[in-house]
Write an enzyme that holds these catalytic residues in place. Structure first.
Site, mmCIF file in Angstrom:
data_model
loop_
_atom_site.group_PDB
_atom_site.id
_atom_site.type_symbol
_atom_site.label_atom_id
_atom_site.label_comp_id
_atom_site.label_asym_id
_atom_site.label_seq_id
_atom_site.Cartn_x
_atom_site.Cartn_y
_atom_site.Cartn_z
ATOM 1 N N LYS A 196 12.134 -3.516 -84.243
ATOM 2 C CA LYS A 196 11.774 -2.120 -84.498
ATOM 3 C C LYS A 196 13.062 -1.306 -84.528
ATOM 4 O O LYS A 196 13.774 -1.208 -83.533
ATOM 5 C CB LYS A 196 10.835 -1.591 -83.414
ATOM 6 C CG LYS A 196 10.415 -0.139 -83.641
ATOM 7 C CD LYS A 196 9.476 0.321 -82.544
ATOM 8 C CE LYS A 196 9.034 1.767 -82.746
ATOM 9 N NZ LYS A 196 8.137 2.230 -81.680
ATOM 10 N N LYS A 259 9.540 -3.449 -88.296
ATOM 11 C CA LYS A 259 9.193 -2.049 -88.550
ATOM 12 C C LYS A 259 10.480 -1.261 -88.759
ATOM 13 O O LYS A 259 11.390 -1.370 -87.929
ATOM 14 C CB LYS A 259 8.412 -1.487 -87.349
ATOM 15 C CG LYS A 259 7.968 -0.046 -87.508
ATOM 16 C CD LYS A 259 7.222 0.433 -86.259
ATOM 17 C CE LYS A 259 6.782 1.880 -86.433
ATOM 18 N NZ LYS A 259 6.094 2.402 -85.239
#
Length: 335
Positions: A196, A259
């Site tokens: 992320k 992400k």
């Protein structure tokens, strides 16, 4: 060699193209992120995300039922926490009667086959908008992990199928696995946000939950990190993403996530090649908002761009795509 080999023979018409197509999309490839708020019979559109709403629990349940009829089999849920319940410990996150816990129970009761993956992070519960507990001007890794375990166990008690830690604390997957197992939730999976990045694409999401980092709270200023770069990844890094994903798998992650999505497809492929578990990709709020804004101005064909981006994410190696387009894409695919 040309003229013996002509690639265009396989592109003559749609029937031939469909026969040799290497990647396909189905509604079961999608997970729909949902925002839930307190109240009854109400929904509020997120201004920076046209078509996406914060819903009260009763309307959330009705939306989940519709998603299931479209073929979508997973939802990733987030809650908009009242400011009066926020503090630096995040203790509301493991309240057995909290909004998240009630949401999990209600969704599983109404639609038992829908896979529910609640978010595990403290930012919706924090007065500072950070994913963990603030100590001495930074997010305290190990103290935060203690809180995340309590949060995840409460989700298991409520009936979650997976927990989805999005916090990026070191070692939290191992701690969550140990905590869930100790509480008897051996079959509750972990979908870890492994790679992320500290991305500017998250802006609309933070509008939806009012979870952007805050410099201080109340009358007494507190030293707080101005951003999330001490725990989310540097977007200049590639090898680090593979390392983080491998660590999470070693610690017990059942799925890993990359992400954001479209701007990080090189990372998706690297992670897919490195791990032996399913890879989820989050097609994030900023990516959604950009398509909506360009389509509203007539600059892009909304549906064509939407489907192209989702197909490219799948082609890069995604086993599951968490996307705000899930419902719209499923409707198109079903036609």
């Amino acid at each position: 060699m040309f003229p013996l080999h002509r690639g265009r023979r396989l592109r003559v018409n749609e029937s031939i193209r469909s026969l040799v197509r290497e990647t396909s999309l189905s509604p079961t490839d999608f997970m729909f992120p949902m925002f839930i708020m307190e109240g009854e019979n109400n929904k509020v559109e997120v201004p920076s995300m046209p078509g996406i709403y914060r819903r009260t629990l009763d309307l959330t349940v009705e939306e989940v039922k519709e998603l299931y009829t479209l073929g979508i089999r997973a939802v990733n849920i987030y809650v908009k926490v009242n400011d009066s319940l926020k503090d630096n410990t995040g203790k509301e996150a493991w309240n057995p009667d909290g909004l998240m816990q009630n949401a999990i129970r209600a969704i599983k009761a109404a639609c038992p086959e829908m896979i529910v993956m609640p978010d595990v992070a403290l930012d919706p519960y924090s007065i500072y908008g950070h994913d963990g507990i603030i100590e001495k001007g930074d997010v305290a890794n190990d103290a935060t992990n203690d809180a995340l375990v309590k949060m995840a166990v409460s989700h298991g008690q409520a009936g979650a199928d997976f927990v989805a830690p999005s916090d990026m604390m070191d070692g939290r997957v191992l701690r969550l696995r140990q905590g869930l197992d100790a509480a008897g939730f051996h079959n509750v999976g972990i979908m870890s946000y492994s790679a992320k990045y500290a991305s500017a694409f998250y802006g609309p999401f933070r509008d939806a939950l009012d979870s952007a980092p805050k410099d201080e709270s109340g009358a007494e200023p507190v030293e707080v990190p101005k951003d999330k770069k001490t725990y989310q990844m540097d977007y200049a890094n590639r090898i680090e993403a593979v390392k983080e994903a491998l660590w999470d798998v070693e610690e017990g992650a059942d799925m890993v996530m990359v992400k954001p999505g479209i701007a990080y497809l090189d990372i998706v492929r690297e992670v897919k090649n490195a791990v032996d578990v399913p890879v989820t990709v989050f097609h994030v709020s900023g990516e959604y908002a950009m398509i909506k804004a360009a389509a509203e101005r007539g600059w892009l064909d909304h549906d064509k761009i939407m489907m192209e981006q989702l197909m490219c994410i799948k082609r890069a190696g995604a086993s599951l795509i968490s996307t705000y387009f899930a419902k719209e894409a499923a409707i198109l695919l079903n036609k």
